[in-house]
Design a protein around this motif. Structure first.
Motif, mmCIF file in Angstrom:
data_model
loop_
_atom_site.group_PDB
_atom_site.id
_atom_site.type_symbol
_atom_site.label_atom_id
_atom_site.label_comp_id
_atom_site.label_asym_id
_atom_site.label_seq_id
_atom_site.Cartn_x
_atom_site.Cartn_y
_atom_site.Cartn_z
ATOM 1 N N GLN A 1 0.830 -1.209 0.000
ATOM 2 C CA GLN A 1 0.000 0.000 0.000
ATOM 3 C C GLN A 1 0.863 1.258 0.000
ATOM 4 O OE1 GLN A 1 -2.326 -0.961 3.497
ATOM 5 N NE2 GLN A 1 -4.060 -1.648 2.247
ATOM 6 N N ASP B 1 2.554 1.689 -3.474
ATOM 7 C CA ASP B 1 1.622 2.141 -4.509
ATOM 8 C C ASP B 1 1.456 3.657 -4.468
ATOM 9 O OD1 ASP B 1 -0.308 1.993 -6.587
ATOM 10 O OD2 ASP B 1 -1.931 1.929 -5.116
ATOM 11 N N GLY C 1 1.258 5.133 -8.352
ATOM 12 C CA GLY C 1 0.475 4.230 -9.176
ATOM 13 C C GLY C 1 1.200 3.585 -10.338
ATOM 14 N N PRO D 1 1.707 -1.733 -9.312
ATOM 15 C CA PRO D 1 0.569 -2.138 -8.479
ATOM 16 C C PRO D 1 0.981 -2.562 -7.067
ATOM 17 C CG PRO D 1 0.632 -3.400 -10.534
ATOM 18 C CD PRO D 1 1.862 -2.558 -10.486
ATOM 19 N N CYS D 2 0.080 -2.349 -6.162
ATOM 20 C CA CYS D 2 0.273 -2.730 -4.759
ATOM 21 C C CYS D 2 0.644 -4.213 -4.648
ATOM 22 C CB CYS D 2 -1.020 -2.432 -3.999
ATOM 23 S SG CYS D 2 -1.098 -3.055 -2.337
ATOM 24 N N GLY E 1 -5.582 2.776 -3.050
ATOM 25 C CA GLY E 1 -4.450 2.997 -3.944
ATOM 26 C C GLY E 1 -4.384 4.398 -4.519
ATOM 27 N N TRP E 2 -3.311 4.639 -5.245
ATOM 28 C CA TRP E 2 -3.010 5.960 -5.793
ATOM 29 C C TRP E 2 -4.067 6.460 -6.774
ATOM 30 C CZ3 TRP E 2 0.008 10.100 -5.285
ATOM 31 C CH2 TRP E 2 0.108 10.971 -6.366
#
Length: 191
Positions: free
Chosen positions: A81, A84, A89, A92-93, A162-163
């Protein structure tokens, strides 16, 4: 058995060539080549008055008990997390978390990977460095990850989405920048 007899029949390559010309695609304009489909959020610019302090201390893990428990038992989730958001972004996480988990499982030295993200986070938000980022992650990995998670959360990020989703929410006006002011002190004691 099937045999070609090029020498006896006289092989003519022009019979097998097609006159179709393939053109290379036009290069994309510079603004279309981005690491993320969204611009950087404008809600959290770095301060101009020198390094800022972290919003919480390194040993304040219990300020967010649920994150503390997740980080203790599965630090790859918290790290994914954080990565990310810090990478805006571009990765991916799940891939960051998996890489962290594999390093932790096979070498036990995932702290060497996560300390890079602490440095990136400090640079993005102009946060002070009290000790070396690698030293903090090597000695207090769980505390460092929890502090970084809380820092991003206190800056208004919803860490679970996420972003890209955070930036989208900001664009739609769902997220407002937090107002940083003096801490609120509880009321006076009464008898």
């Amino acid at each position: 058995m099937y045999h070609h007899q090029h020498s006896s029949q006289g092989y003519d390559p022009s019979k097998f060539q097609h006159p179709v010309q393939v053109q290379a695609p036009a290069p994309a304009p510079p603004q279309a080549i981005r690491s993320s489909p969204y611009p950087a959020p404008a809600m959290y610019p770095p301060s101009n008055g020198g390094p800022a302090q972290w919003s919480t201390g390194l040993c304040h893990c219990f300020d967010d008990l649920s994150n503390c428990l997740v980080t203790c038992f599965c630090p790859c989730i918290t790290f994914g997390q954080i990565a990310d958001i810090v990478d805006r972004g571009t990765r991916p996480c799940s891939s960051s978390g998996t890489a962290y988990g594999l390093l932790l499982g096979f070498t036990g030295l995932a702290c060497l990977y996560s300390c890079v993200y602490r440095s990136k986070l400090r640079a993005q938000y102009d946060l002070e460095e009290t000790h070396s980022d690698c030293l903090v992650h090597f000695c207090c990995e769980v505390c460092a990850l929890c502090q970084e998670y809380r820092e991003l959360k206190n800056r208004g990020f919803d860490m679970s989405i996420g972003w890209n989703a955070n930036v989208d929410r900001q664009r739609r006006g769902v997220i407002q920048p937090p107002v940083m002011g003096a801490p609120v002190i509880g009321g006076a004691m009464m008898r």
